[in-house]
Design a protein around this motif. Structure first.
Motif, mmCIF file in Angstrom:
data_model
loop_
_atom_site.group_PDB
_atom_site.id
_atom_site.type_symbol
_atom_site.label_atom_id
_atom_site.label_comp_id
_atom_site.label_asym_id
_atom_site.label_seq_id
_atom_site.Cartn_x
_atom_site.Cartn_y
_atom_site.Cartn_z
ATOM 1 N N ALA A 51 0.848 -1.088 0.123
ATOM 2 C CA ALA A 51 -0.086 -0.058 0.066
ATOM 3 C C ALA A 51 0.837 1.142 0.001
ATOM 4 O O ALA A 51 2.024 1.149 0.759
ATOM 5 N N THR A 52 0.508 2.294 -0.737
ATOM 6 C CA THR A 52 1.178 3.498 -0.763
ATOM 7 C C THR A 52 0.768 4.471 0.380
ATOM 8 O O THR A 52 -0.251 4.212 1.008
ATOM 9 N N GLN A 53 1.525 5.514 0.696
ATOM 10 C CA GLN A 53 1.110 6.515 1.707
ATOM 11 C C GLN A 53 -0.285 7.002 1.417
ATOM 12 O O GLN A 53 -0.990 7.575 2.144
ATOM 13 N N ALA A 54 -0.417 7.530 0.110
ATOM 14 C CA ALA A 54 -1.485 7.965 -0.339
ATOM 15 C C ALA A 54 -2.810 6.985 -0.222
ATOM 16 O O ALA A 54 -3.849 7.566 0.222
ATOM 17 N N THR A 55 -2.831 5.863 -0.478
ATOM 18 C CA THR A 55 -3.863 4.796 -0.205
ATOM 19 C C THR A 55 -3.980 4.822 1.218
ATOM 20 O O THR A 55 -5.121 4.736 1.583
ATOM 21 N N VAL A 56 -3.112 4.606 2.152
ATOM 22 C CA VAL A 56 -3.019 4.667 3.521
ATOM 23 C C VAL A 56 -4.005 5.944 4.217
ATOM 24 O O VAL A 56 -4.552 5.939 4.976
ATOM 25 N N SER A 57 -3.399 6.920 3.475
ATOM 26 C CA SER A 57 -4.124 8.412 3.967
ATOM 27 C C SER A 57 -5.779 8.480 3.712
ATOM 28 O O SER A 57 -6.600 8.605 4.271
ATOM 29 N N ARG A 58 -6.277 7.767 2.426
ATOM 30 C CA ARG A 58 -7.524 7.696 2.026
ATOM 31 C C ARG A 58 -8.297 6.702 2.909
ATOM 32 O O ARG A 58 -9.358 6.920 3.392
ATOM 33 N N ASP A 59 -7.531 5.432 3.057
ATOM 34 C CA ASP A 59 -8.191 4.558 4.068
ATOM 35 C C ASP A 59 -8.508 5.159 5.562
ATOM 36 O O ASP A 59 -9.729 5.011 5.933
ATOM 37 N N LEU A 60 -7.442 5.844 5.876
ATOM 38 C CA LEU A 60 -7.637 6.584 7.225
ATOM 39 C C LEU A 60 -8.841 7.636 7.283
ATOM 40 O O LEU A 60 -9.644 7.476 8.228
ATOM 41 N N ASP A 61 -9.025 8.067 6.409
ATOM 42 C CA ASP A 61 -9.945 9.317 6.101
ATOM 43 C C ASP A 61 -11.112 8.491 6.184
ATOM 44 O O ASP A 61 -12.152 9.071 6.685
ATOM 45 N N GLU A 62 -11.387 7.590 5.276
ATOM 46 C CA GLU A 62 -12.739 6.859 4.874
ATOM 47 C C GLU A 62 -12.916 6.059 6.334
ATOM 48 O O GLU A 62 -14.383 5.771 6.320
ATOM 49 N N LEU A 63 -12.038 5.728 6.837
ATOM 50 C CA LEU A 63 -12.507 4.921 8.350
ATOM 51 C C LEU A 63 -12.744 5.973 9.461
ATOM 52 O O LEU A 63 -13.337 5.450 10.348
ATOM 53 N N GLY A 64 -12.418 7.063 9.515
ATOM 54 C CA GLY A 64 -12.825 8.100 10.448
ATOM 55 C C GLY A 64 -11.492 8.268 11.320
ATOM 56 O O GLY A 64 -12.026 8.558 12.371
ATOM 57 N N ALA A 65 -10.450 7.588 10.997
ATOM 58 C CA ALA A 65 -9.573 7.661 11.971
ATOM 59 C C ALA A 65 -9.181 9.192 12.398
ATOM 60 O O ALA A 65 -9.183 10.062 11.486
ATOM 61 N N ILE A 66 -8.638 9.245 13.555
ATOM 62 C CA ILE A 66 -8.433 10.733 14.118
ATOM 63 C C ILE A 66 -7.081 10.269 14.956
ATOM 64 O O ILE A 66 -6.896 9.299 15.335
ATOM 65 N N LYS A 67 -6.278 11.448 15.318
ATOM 66 C CA LYS A 67 -5.207 11.452 16.218
ATOM 67 C C LYS A 67 -5.652 11.680 17.330
ATOM 68 O O LYS A 67 -6.594 12.668 17.633
ATOM 69 N N VAL A 68 -5.224 10.790 18.435
ATOM 70 C CA VAL A 68 -5.548 11.047 19.815
ATOM 71 C C VAL A 68 -4.273 10.876 20.733
ATOM 72 O O VAL A 68 -3.455 10.321 20.265
ATOM 73 N N ARG A 69 -4.244 11.748 21.824
ATOM 74 C CA ARG A 69 -3.280 11.673 22.775
ATOM 75 C C ARG A 69 -3.388 10.558 23.824
ATOM 76 O O ARG A 69 -4.507 10.364 24.200
ATOM 77 N N VAL A 70 -2.507 9.677 23.808
ATOM 78 C CA VAL A 70 -2.317 8.542 24.758
ATOM 79 C C VAL A 70 -1.616 8.861 25.735
ATOM 80 O O VAL A 70 -0.529 9.853 25.753
ATOM 81 N N PRO A 71 -1.615 8.015 26.859
ATOM 82 C CA PRO A 71 -0.767 8.290 28.080
ATOM 83 C C PRO A 71 0.759 8.327 27.642
ATOM 84 O O PRO A 71 1.149 7.369 26.863
ATOM 85 N N GLY A 72 1.455 9.435 28.257
ATOM 86 C CA GLY A 72 2.783 9.385 27.828
ATOM 87 C C GLY A 72 2.897 10.525 26.822
ATOM 88 O O GLY A 72 3.963 11.182 26.521
ATOM 89 N N GLY A 73 1.812 11.062 26.446
ATOM 90 C CA GLY A 73 1.715 12.320 25.382
ATOM 91 C C GLY A 73 2.097 12.019 23.912
ATOM 92 O O GLY A 73 1.625 13.043 23.303
ATOM 93 N N GLU A 74 2.026 10.615 23.532
ATOM 94 C CA GLU A 74 2.406 10.743 21.882
ATOM 95 C C GLU A 74 0.905 10.809 21.491
ATOM 96 O O GLU A 74 -0.162 10.463 22.071
ATOM 97 N N THR A 75 0.784 11.166 20.053
ATOM 98 C CA THR A 75 -0.455 11.178 19.507
ATOM 99 C C THR A 75 -0.434 9.914 18.511
ATOM 100 O O THR A 75 0.701 9.547 17.786
ATOM 101 N N VAL A 76 -1.596 9.106 18.446
ATOM 102 C CA VAL A 76 -1.374 7.876 17.536
ATOM 103 C C VAL A 76 -2.932 8.127 16.726
ATOM 104 O O VAL A 76 -3.808 8.552 17.166
ATOM 105 N N TYR A 77 -2.805 7.287 15.852
ATOM 106 C CA TYR A 77 -4.269 7.011 15.088
ATOM 107 C C TYR A 77 -5.160 6.101 15.754
ATOM 108 O O TYR A 77 -4.874 5.100 16.455
ATOM 109 N N ALA A 78 -6.465 6.523 15.774
ATOM 110 C CA ALA A 78 -7.401 5.611 16.483
ATOM 111 C C ALA A 78 -8.679 5.666 15.560
ATOM 112 O O ALA A 78 -8.961 6.789 15.023
#
Length: 168
Positions: A51-78
């Motif tokens: 998969a390319t980065q562009a494909t992954v970007s579209r997938d994340l958007d279509e899945l409604g993925a967002i960046k969230v802050r997790v314990p420790g302060g880093e942000t991850v996709y969820a």
């Protein structure tokens, strides 16, 4: 099986269908702290999926993925669970409508949205997850989406709201 065997070679460069890939993306987001799209491309590769980065970007958007802050302060996709009481971000709906809705019409308590071929489901999914009180449901075809207005909401009034979201 050994590395280099024909069966292994088939898996090692597999291109899954969109739905299968998106299901795997969702699973990977649950199992790993994915900080970037590049990391997700690498995780897919470890699963044998190209998969390319562009494909992954579209997938994340279509899945409604967002960046969230997790314990420790880093942000991850969820991918948030979206019960009926929880709304998807308004900017997501506005972006989807601006990108994909090309025409809006109404009749009675229905609104018909036109999109480029193959895009109606993207708009329908975003609209369903938005939780607008004026909308009770959607039905998507290939390039046409029917939106059913809630009781007491005229289709013309809802068409105006949706046309505004699309910038039409």
């Amino acid at each position: 099986m050994t590395a280099g065997s024909p069966a292994n070679d088939r898996v090692a460069g597999a291109r899954l269908g969109k739905r299968q890939r998106q299901h795997l993306v969702a699973k990977l987001l649950e199992q790993h702290r994915v900080r970037s799209q590049a990391q997700l491309v690498e995780l897919l590769a470890t699963e044998g999926v190209v998969a390319t980065q562009a494909t992954v970007s579209r997938d994340l958007d279509e899945l409604g993925a967002i960046k969230v802050r997790v314990p420790g302060g880093e942000t991850v996709y969820a991918i948030p669970a979206l019960p009926k009481e929880q709304r998807a971000p308004d900017d997501h709906l506005r972006r989807v409508f601006g990108d994909w809705v090309v025409e809006v019409a109404s009749s009675g308590n229905l609104v018909v949205l036109r999109t480029p071929p193959g895009s109606a489901h993207v708009v329908g999914s975003a609209l369903d997850r938005a939780g607008l009180p004026e909308v009770i449901g959607t039905v998507a075809g290939d390039d046409t989406l029917i939106v059913v207005a809630a009781e007491g909401v005229e289709g013309a009034a809802l068409a105006g709201i949706l046309a505004d979201l699309a910038g039409l």
